[in-house]
Design a protein around this motif. Sequence first.
Motif, short mmCIF file in Angstrom:
data_model
loop_
_atom_site.label_atom_id
_atom_site.label_comp_id
_atom_site.label_asym_id
_atom_site.label_seq_id
_atom_site.Cartn_x
_atom_site.Cartn_y
_atom_site.Cartn_z
N ALA A 162 -41.19 25.09 28.14
CA ALA A 162 -40.52 26.39 27.95
C ALA A 162 -39.07 26.32 28.40
N GLY A 163 -38.82 25.58 29.46
CA GLY A 163 -37.45 25.40 29.94
C GLY A 163 -36.58 24.67 28.94
N THR A 201 -35.78 27.05 26.09
CA THR A 201 -34.78 28.01 26.55
C THR A 201 -33.42 27.33 26.65
N ALA A 232 -32.09 27.13 23.25
CA ALA A 232 -31.66 28.45 22.78
C ALA A 232 -30.30 28.82 23.36
N VAL A 233 -30.12 28.58 24.65
CA VAL A 233 -28.84 28.90 25.28
C VAL A 233 -27.72 28.02 24.71
N SER A 291 -30.76 31.43 17.42
CA SER A 291 -30.98 31.27 18.86
C SER A 291 -31.76 32.45 19.43
N PHE A 349 -35.52 32.30 21.72
CA PHE A 349 -35.90 32.93 22.98
C PHE A 349 -37.33 33.48 22.92
N ALA A 409 -39.66 31.73 21.38
CA ALA A 409 -40.42 30.48 21.19
C ALA A 409 -41.12 30.43 19.84
N TYR A 441 -46.03 24.65 24.84
CA TYR A 441 -45.38 25.89 25.30
C TYR A 441 -46.13 27.11 24.87
#
Length: 140
Positions: free
Chosen positions: A21-22, A25, A28-29, A82, A86, A88, A140
Amino acid sequence: MTATHPTQPTHRTSAKQEWAAGLVTFGAVMLTIAGLLAVFRGIMAIAKDDVFVTTPNYVFQFNLTSWGWIHLVLGVIAVGVSFGLFTAATWARVAGVAIAGLIIIANFLSLPYYPVWSVVAIAFSGFIIWALCVVKRDEY
C-alpha cells in the motif's frame, strides 16, 4: 494436546500489505507531482517562456507551443489518474504505468528544449513505473 501452526505468520502478511500500500501511495504521490510539473512545463511552453533552448536541425522538432500542449495534456491526465491510485484501483495502476511511459517518451523527445529537467522527469517517471509494477494485486 496438538497445536496447529499457520502456514504464514499474520504479522508478515500485514507488513507485506502495508509495504504494498505504501508503494502504491508513493506512486500516486509521485504521479501527482510529475503531472503537476508537466502542467507547469506545458504552460511555460505555451506562454513562450525564455527558459527553453532552441535547437536547430532536431529530428523531432515541433514548435514550442506544440510541445507545451503535449505536456499540458499529459500532465492533466496524470493528475487525474493519480487520484484513482489513491483508491488502489487496478485500472489506475495500469493507466499510471501507461501515462508515466508516455511522459518518459515526451520528455525524451523534448530533451533538446529543456535537457536537465527532461532527464529529471524521466527519472521521476521511472520511479513511478517501478512503484506501480512491483506490487502484486493480492498484496494490497
